[in-house]
Design a protein around this motif. Sequence first.
Motif, PDB file in Angstrom:
ATOM      1  N   TRP A  83       0.836  -1.212   0.000  1.00  0.00           N
ATOM      2  CA  TRP A  83       0.000   0.000   0.000  1.00  0.00           C
ATOM      3  C   TRP A  83       0.864   1.253   0.000  1.00  0.00           C
ATOM      4  CZ3 TRP A  83      -4.826   0.446  -1.283  1.00  0.00           C
ATOM      5  CH2 TRP A  83      -5.663  -0.647  -1.171  1.00  0.00           C
ATOM      6  N   LEU A  84       1.932   1.248   0.762  1.00  0.00           N
ATOM      7  CA  LEU A  84       2.824   2.397   0.797  1.00  0.00           C
ATOM      8  C   LEU A  84       3.477   2.630  -0.565  1.00  0.00           C
ATOM      9  CD1 LEU A  84       4.534   1.997   4.291  1.00  0.00           C
ATOM     10  CD2 LEU A  84       2.848   3.714   3.605  1.00  0.00           C
ATOM     11  N   GLU A  85       3.892   1.543  -1.196  1.00  0.00           N
ATOM     12  CA  GLU A  85       4.478   1.670  -2.542  1.00  0.00           C
ATOM     13  C   GLU A  85       3.437   2.182  -3.533  1.00  0.00           C
ATOM     14  OE1 GLU A  85       6.163  -2.132  -3.470  1.00  0.00           O
ATOM     15  OE2 GLU A  85       7.710  -1.938  -1.929  1.00  0.00           O
ATOM     16  N   GLU A  86       2.236   1.701  -3.425  1.00  0.00           N
ATOM     17  CA  GLU A  86       1.139   2.154  -4.307  1.00  0.00           C
ATOM     18  C   GLU A  86       0.865   3.641  -4.092  1.00  0.00           C
ATOM     19  OE1 GLU A  86      -1.977   1.625  -7.126  1.00  0.00           O
ATOM     20  OE2 GLU A  86      -0.543   0.112  -6.470  1.00  0.00           O
ATOM     21  N   ILE A  87       0.846   4.071  -2.839  1.00  0.00           N
ATOM     22  CA  ILE A  87       0.617   5.490  -2.511  1.00  0.00           C
ATOM     23  C   ILE A  87       1.742   6.342  -3.085  1.00  0.00           C
ATOM     24  CG2 ILE A  87       0.566   7.156  -0.607  1.00  0.00           C
ATOM     25  CD1 ILE A  87      -0.987   5.005   1.006  1.00  0.00           C
ATOM     26  N   GLN A  88       2.985   5.874  -2.933  1.00  0.00           N
ATOM     27  CA  GLN A  88       4.126   6.622  -3.480  1.00  0.00           C
ATOM     28  C   GLN A  88       4.031   6.721  -5.006  1.00  0.00           C
ATOM     29  OE1 GLN A  88       6.404   8.391  -1.901  1.00  0.00           O
ATOM     30  NE2 GLN A  88       5.377   7.854   0.002  1.00  0.00           N
ATOM     31  N   ALA A  89       3.658   5.636  -5.649  1.00  0.00           N
ATOM     32  CA  ALA A  89       3.508   5.643  -7.115  1.00  0.00           C
ATOM     33  C   ALA A  89       2.418   6.626  -7.530  1.00  0.00           C
ATOM     34  CB  ALA A  89       3.198   4.237  -7.625  1.00  0.00           C
ATOM     35  N   LEU A  90       1.324   6.620  -6.788  1.00  0.00           N
ATOM     36  CA  LEU A  90       0.232   7.546  -7.103  1.00  0.00           C
ATOM     37  C   LEU A  90       0.656   8.990  -6.868  1.00  0.00           C
ATOM     38  CD1 LEU A  90      -2.851   5.615  -5.686  1.00  0.00           C
ATOM     39  CD2 LEU A  90      -2.280   6.040  -8.099  1.00  0.00           C
ATOM     40  N   LYS A  91       1.442   9.241  -5.838  1.00  0.00           N
ATOM     41  CA  LYS A  91       1.946  10.597  -5.582  1.00  0.00           C
ATOM     42  C   LYS A  91       2.840  11.062  -6.734  1.00  0.00           C
ATOM     43  CE  LYS A  91       1.911  10.894  -0.522  1.00  0.00           C
ATOM     44  NZ  LYS A  91       2.764  10.986   0.677  1.00  0.00           N
ATOM     45  N   ARG A  92       3.699  10.157  -7.212  1.00  0.00           N
ATOM     46  CA  ARG A  92       4.570  10.505  -8.352  1.00  0.00           C
ATOM     47  C   ARG A  92       3.734  10.805  -9.591  1.00  0.00           C
ATOM     48  NH1 ARG A  92       7.701   6.473  -5.974  1.00  0.00           N
ATOM     49  NH2 ARG A  92       6.920   4.880  -7.407  1.00  0.00           N
ATOM     50  N   GLN A  93       2.725   9.971  -9.841  1.00  0.00           N
ATOM     51  CA  GLN A  93       1.854  10.202 -10.998  1.00  0.00           C
ATOM     52  C   GLN A  93       1.129  11.535 -10.868  1.00  0.00           C
ATOM     53  OE1 GLN A  93      -0.863   6.918 -11.338  1.00  0.00           O
ATOM     54  NE2 GLN A  93       0.677   5.534 -12.215  1.00  0.00           N
ATOM     55  N   LEU A  94       0.642  11.823  -9.671  1.00  0.00           N
ATOM     56  CA  LEU A  94      -0.055  13.083  -9.435  1.00  0.00           C
ATOM     57  C   LEU A  94       0.880  14.267  -9.664  1.00  0.00           C
ATOM     58  CD1 LEU A  94      -2.634  14.514  -8.546  1.00  0.00           C
ATOM     59  CD2 LEU A  94      -1.854  14.276  -6.185  1.00  0.00           C
ATOM     60  N   ALA A  95       2.113  14.171  -9.161  1.00  0.00           N
ATOM     61  CA  ALA A  95       3.085  15.251  -9.356  1.00  0.00           C
ATOM     62  C   ALA A  95       3.379  15.437 -10.846  1.00  0.00           C
ATOM     63  CB  ALA A  95       4.370  14.944  -8.583  1.00  0.00           C
ATOM     64  N   GLN A  96       3.526  14.327 -11.570  1.00  0.00           N
ATOM     65  CA  GLN A  96       3.799  14.415 -13.010  1.00  0.00           C
ATOM     66  C   GLN A  96       2.604  15.042 -13.747  1.00  0.00           C
ATOM     67  OE1 GLN A  96       6.678  13.850 -14.692  1.00  0.00           O
ATOM     68  NE2 GLN A  96       5.558  14.747 -16.388  1.00  0.00           N
ATOM     69  N   LYS A  97       1.407  14.647 -13.375  1.00  0.00           N
ATOM     70  CA  LYS A  97       0.204  15.216 -14.011  1.00  0.00           C
ATOM     71  C   LYS A  97       0.103  16.712 -13.728  1.00  0.00           C
ATOM     72  CE  LYS A  97      -1.252  11.474 -15.867  1.00  0.00           C
ATOM     73  NZ  LYS A  97      -1.156  11.295 -17.305  1.00  0.00           N
ATOM     74  N   GLN A  98       0.474  17.106 -12.524  1.00  0.00           N
ATOM     75  CA  GLN A  98       0.449  18.527 -12.177  1.00  0.00           C
ATOM     76  C   GLN A  98       1.458  19.291 -13.035  1.00  0.00           C
ATOM     77  OE1 GLN A  98      -1.803  19.922 -10.085  1.00  0.00           O
ATOM     78  NE2 GLN A  98      -1.046  21.863 -10.834  1.00  0.00           N
ATOM     79  N   LEU A  99       2.653  18.708 -13.212  1.00  0.00           N
ATOM     80  CA  LEU A  99       3.655  19.332 -14.078  1.00  0.00           C
ATOM     81  C   LEU A  99       3.137  19.444 -15.518  1.00  0.00           C
ATOM     82  CD1 LEU A  99       6.975  17.677 -12.838  1.00  0.00           C
ATOM     83  CD2 LEU A  99       6.273  20.065 -12.555  1.00  0.00           C
ATOM     84  N   ASP A 100       2.524  18.362 -15.988  1.00  0.00           N
ATOM     85  CA  ASP A 100       1.963  18.376 -17.339  1.00  0.00           C
ATOM     86  C   ASP A 100       0.874  19.439 -17.474  1.00  0.00           C
ATOM     87  OD1 ASP A 100       3.655  16.280 -17.929  1.00  0.00           O
ATOM     88  OD2 ASP A 100       2.091  14.735 -17.846  1.00  0.00           O
ATOM     89  N   LEU A 101       0.031  19.530 -16.448  1.00  0.00           N
ATOM     90  CA  LEU A 101      -1.037  20.531 -16.464  1.00  0.00           C
ATOM     91  C   LEU A 101      -0.457  21.942 -16.498  1.00  0.00           C
ATOM     92  CD1 LEU A 101      -4.059  21.246 -16.190  1.00  0.00           C
ATOM     93  CD2 LEU A 101      -3.742  21.172 -13.715  1.00  0.00           C
ATOM     94  N   ASN A 102       0.536  22.196 -15.656  1.00  0.00           N
ATOM     95  CA  ASN A 102       1.169  23.518 -15.648  1.00  0.00           C
ATOM     96  C   ASN A 102       1.808  23.831 -17.000  1.00  0.00           C
ATOM     97  OD1 ASN A 102       0.397  23.858 -12.999  1.00  0.00           O
ATOM     98  ND2 ASN A 102       2.379  23.291 -12.145  1.00  0.00           N
ATOM     99  N   SER A 103       2.446  22.839 -17.574  1.00  0.00           N
ATOM    100  CA  SER A 103       3.081  23.022 -18.877  1.00  0.00           C
ATOM    101  C   SER A 103       2.032  23.343 -19.950  1.00  0.00           C
ATOM    102  CB  SER A 103       3.848  21.763 -19.258  1.00  0.00           C
ATOM    103  OG  SER A 103       4.380  21.876 -20.547  1.00  0.00           O
ATOM    104  N   ALA A 104       0.916  22.629 -19.905  1.00  0.00           N
ATOM    105  CA  ALA A 104      -0.148  22.880 -20.887  1.00  0.00           C
ATOM    106  C   ALA A 104      -0.737  24.276 -20.705  1.00  0.00           C
ATOM    107  CB  ALA A 104      -1.245  21.819 -20.752  1.00  0.00           C
ATOM    108  N   TRP A 105      -0.919  24.709 -19.462  1.00  0.00           N
ATOM    109  CA  TRP A 105      -1.440  26.059 -19.222  1.00  0.00           C
ATOM    110  C   TRP A 105      -0.461  27.111 -19.729  1.00  0.00           C
ATOM    111  CZ3 TRP A 105      -6.079  27.663 -18.682  1.00  0.00           C
ATOM    112  CH2 TRP A 105      -7.034  26.857 -18.087  1.00  0.00           C
ATOM    113  N   GLU A 106       0.822  26.889 -19.491  1.00  0.00           N
ATOM    114  CA  GLU A 106       1.828  27.833 -19.985  1.00  0.00           C
ATOM    115  C   GLU A 106       1.815  27.891 -21.504  1.00  0.00           C
ATOM    116  OE1 GLU A 106       5.570  26.645 -18.300  1.00  0.00           O
ATOM    117  OE2 GLU A 106       4.928  27.110 -16.258  1.00  0.00           O
ATOM    118  N   SER A 107       1.675  26.734 -22.120  1.00  0.00           N
ATOM    119  CA  SER A 107       1.616  26.681 -23.581  1.00  0.00           C
ATOM    120  C   SER A 107       0.374  27.416 -24.095  1.00  0.00           C
ATOM    121  CB  SER A 107       1.590  25.230 -24.053  1.00  0.00           C
ATOM    122  OG  SER A 107       1.461  25.168 -25.451  1.00  0.00           O
ATOM    123  N   ALA A 108      -0.751  27.182 -23.453  1.00  0.00           N
ATOM    124  CA  ALA A 108      -1.987  27.860 -23.861  1.00  0.00           C
ATOM    125  C   ALA A 108      -1.840  29.371 -23.703  1.00  0.00           C
ATOM    126  CB  ALA A 108      -3.175  27.349 -23.045  1.00  0.00           C
TER     127      ALA A 108
END
Length: 152
Positions: free
Chosen positions: A9-34
Motif C-alpha cells: 500500500w505504501l508503494e502504491e501510494i508513493q507511485a500515485l503521488k509521483r503520478q499526481l506530481a507528473q500530471k500537475q507538471l503536465d497541467l502547468n506546462s499545458a497552461w503555460e503553452s496555452a
Amino acid sequence: MAQDLTQQWLEEIQALKRQLAQKQLDLNSAWESAEKWRKLYNTEAEQRRTDAHLFQQTIASLKTEIHKLQGIDTSILADGKATAAIQAEVKQIQAVEELQAKLITVTKERDRLLQAFKTEQENHAQTRKSLTTALGDAIDSLARERAEKSEV
C-alpha cells in the motif's frame, strides 16, 4: 503478511503521488503553452489591426491626392475660394499628359496597396485560424488531463 500488505500500500501510494506530481507538471506546462499561444494570437491580432489602420490611412491619403489632381481639394473648397484655387491648379499643369501620368501612378499605387491589404487580411485570417486551432488543441489536452486526473 500484514507488513507485506502495508508495504504494498505504501508503494502504491508513493507511485500515485509521483503520478499526481507528473500530471500537475503536465497541467502547468499545458497552461503555460496555452497562455503563450493566447499571447501570440493577441500580438498578431494587434499587428493586423495596426496594419489595417495604416492601410486605411494610406488609402485616405491617396484619395485626397487623387482629388487634388482632379482639382477637388476639400480644404480649399471649404474656405470659399474654390474656383480660384481650381483655376490656379489647372494653370500649373503644363499638359494633359502630366495629369494623366500622375493619375496613372497614383492609381497603380492605390491598387498595389489594396492588394497588399487584401493579402494581409488573408494572412491574418490564416493566422487566426492556426492560433485558434492550437489554442483549441491545448484546451482539449488540458481537458483530457483533468479527466485522467479525476479518474485517478
